[in-house]
Design an enzyme around this catalytic site. Structure first.
Site, PDB file in Angstrom:
ATOM      1  N   LYS A  79       0.860  -1.180   0.000  1.00  0.00           N
ATOM      2  CA  LYS A  79       0.000   0.000   0.000  1.00  0.00           C
ATOM      3  C   LYS A  79       0.897   1.230   0.000  1.00  0.00           C
ATOM      4  O   LYS A  79       1.931   1.264   0.672  1.00  0.00           O
ATOM      5  CB  LYS A  79      -0.899  -0.015   1.234  1.00  0.00           C
ATOM      6  CG  LYS A  79      -1.881   1.148   1.310  1.00  0.00           C
ATOM      7  CD  LYS A  79      -2.807   1.008   2.521  1.00  0.00           C
ATOM      8  CE  LYS A  79      -3.778   2.176   2.621  1.00  0.00           C
ATOM      9  NZ  LYS A  79      -4.704   2.035   3.779  1.00  0.00           N
ATOM     10  N   SER A 154      -9.712   2.339   3.103  1.00  0.00           N
ATOM     11  CA  SER A 154      -8.855   3.079   2.187  1.00  0.00           C
ATOM     12  C   SER A 154      -7.872   2.185   1.417  1.00  0.00           C
ATOM     13  O   SER A 154      -7.214   2.649   0.489  1.00  0.00           O
ATOM     14  CB  SER A 154      -8.057   4.119   2.973  1.00  0.00           C
ATOM     15  OG  SER A 154      -7.161   3.488   3.884  1.00  0.00           O
ATOM     16  N   SER A 178      -9.982  -0.053   7.369  1.00  0.00           N
ATOM     17  CA  SER A 178      -9.433   0.074   6.011  1.00  0.00           C
ATOM     18  C   SER A 178      -8.766  -1.171   5.465  1.00  0.00           C
ATOM     19  O   SER A 178      -8.366  -1.195   4.305  1.00  0.00           O
ATOM     20  CB  SER A 178      -8.447   1.246   5.956  1.00  0.00           C
ATOM     21  OG  SER A 178      -9.143   2.470   6.024  1.00  0.00           O
TER      22      SER A 178
END
Length: 500
Positions: A79, A154, A178
């Site tokens: 990420k 997210s 998330s």
């Protein structure tokens, strides 16, 4: 070779060890899929294909020389919230569009030491603020199950990339759901460990008392493989806690061996279910699939008991007071002076600050900064922030009391399946998507989302398992034994079914 992306992490490791394929074969396979199909998904921000090929070649040579590290040569991706030396690290924001990190986050270093191959950096909601990965400066991410739908957020880039068969494993972060919510939307397993279990050094902060890194894969065992090198005390992170180091794969294997051929492998497990998690706002199909999964757990020997937790609406309000306050403080460092985006031709220092932040931050980030600054301002600090901290303590106590009667707590991961990208939900409605997940972050508990079926429209639904502090092994072994007797985690998205 055309379906290498359908193999589990265990199968990839076995294939490398028995020379069915090389790390370079694997890496080329995934790069080819990314190059051919990611234009539909937009899961990657930065590709590191050439570096990955060199790493894969080196991994093959080390394995030939007897290197026994299990994850050596297995591809993955990070990420874009984790600093990666020499690689663009943007946090999905224009503010960091040109930031090439001079150092590695601790988890990046640890995963490198395990010998894994990084294929790049994954798209995300800007500064991890969002629930559908539509706020990224680099464009919205699409769900591989249905391209018209969101992948969750997210960590939507992490979830969509794994679900599309672009990588077998991905790092992710979880401040209020998330990891778990996008895992639910994309038919994956994702785990958020206990706060303090994984170092936050080099993870760009959103809300420091809530942020925690974790892993995503198709199964609980996949998640365990990636989580293993991530954990451990780090003196560079003041919130990193010294604690016993579990061996997640060994724990899973021992639990499986102990269960043997029993049709009741989960006998003795008490699963707490709270009526607060099944109230108004829960989609009917999600309710049905989660309850069916709880029945499957009972069929496997578990006992379902009733528990009580803090009303999720109170938890939601508490979170959206505390998280923006911490974000307001953390993001004050992005001012256009030392690194990141700087406005053109500022008239003076105030103009530099104002325009750099106004132009560099997107609307959702600005909204949360303003909310947090207001909560921390003179005259409102005691009325809002201090009161929310007191309620946070009550939330922790309610979880402690619930765990006196059960081993894990189960709930829907999200109140709905993935919604359409075109719906453009207002912020308040989007925030409700975190209503079942944020209590875990406020209490610092570990939690996992696992797939439990598809809706009539073919969209995945996840069930959340919440554990007691430091009990990631219990969550992983529980989900693994369930997955040994079900096939929800073996279903493939539309994109994963495509060959290139």
């Amino acid at each position: 070779m055309s379906e290498l992306h359908h193999l589990s992490t265990q199968q990839l490791i076995t294939g490398l060890q028995t020379k069915q394929f090389s790390s370079l074969d694997l890496t080329e396979h995934f790069i080819k899929r990314i190059d051919a199909l990611d234009s539909k998904i937009n899961s990657f921000i930065t590709h590191t294909s050439e570096t990955a090929r060199a790493q894969a070649q080196a991994a093959d040579e080390m394995r030939a020389q007897g290197d026994m590290r299990p994850l050596l040569g297995v591809p993955m991706a990070h990420k874009d919230i984790f600093c990666t030396q020499g690689v663009l690290t943007t946090c999905g924001s224009k503010m960091l569009h040109n930031f090439v990190s001079p150092y590695n986050a601790t988890i990046v270093t640890n995963i490198d030491k395990a010998g894994m191959i990084s294929l790049g950096k994954l798209n995300m909601d800007e500064f991890a603020m969002g629930s559908d990965t539509s706020s990224s400066y680099y464009g919205a991410v699409h769900n591989p199950w249905n391209l018209e739908h969101v992948p969750g957020g997210s960590s939507g880039g992490s979830a969509s990339a794994v679900a599309a068969g672009f990588i077998p494993l991905a790092t992710a972060s979880d401040t209020g759901g998330s990891i778990r919510q996008p895992a639910s939307f994309c038919g994956l397993t994702g785990i958020k460990p206990t706060y303090g279990r994984v170092s936050r050094f080099g993870m760009i902060a959103y809300a420091s008392s809530l942020d925690q890194a974790g892993s995503m894969g198709r199964s609980a065992k996949d998640c365990a493989y990636l989580l293993q090198p991530m954990i451990g005390h780090d003196p560079r992170d003041a919130t990193s806690i010294k604690h016993d180091m579990p061996d997640y794969i060994q724990d899973i294997n021992e639990a499986e061996a102990k269960a043997g051929n029993s049709d009741k492998p989960l006998a003795g497990l008490r699963i707490g279910v709270a009526k607060e998690y099944f109230g108004e706002g829960l989609d009917a199909e999600v309710d049905q699939l989660v309850r069916a999964a709880l029945q499957q757990y009972e069929d496997l020997g578990a006992t379902v008991v009733e528990v009580t937790i803090t009303d999720p609406e109170i938890t939601l309000a508490t979170y959206y007071m505390l998280a923006p306050a911490e974000a307001s403080s953390n993001l004050s460092r992005f001012d256009g002076v030392r690194f990141g985006y700087r406005c053109e031709n500022p008239k003076d220092l105030i103009d530099l600050y104002t325009r750099s932040r106004s132009e560099g931050f997107g609307p959702e980030v600005q909204r949360r900064i303003l909310m947090g600054t207001y909560a921390l301002s003179a005259g409102y600090f005691d009325a809002y922030y201090t009161k929310a901290q007191k309620i946070r303590r009550i939330i922790v106590k309610d979880f402690d009391d619930a765990f006196k009667n059960c081993d894990v707590i189960a709930s829907p991961t999200a109140p709905t399946p993935a919604y359409k990208l075109s719906e453009n939900l207002d912020s308040a409605t989007m925030y409700l998507g975190d209503v079942y997940t944020i209590g875990v972050n406020l209490a610092g508990l570990p939690a996992l989302s696992q797939p439990v079926g598809l809706t009539s429209e073919g969209l995945p639904v996840g069930l959340q398992l919440i554990g007691q502090h430091w009990q990631e092994s219990e969550l992983l072994t529980t989900a693994h034994l369930f997955q040994q007797h079900t096939d929800h985690h073996l279903q493939h998205s539309a994109i994963a079914k495509e060959t290139v």
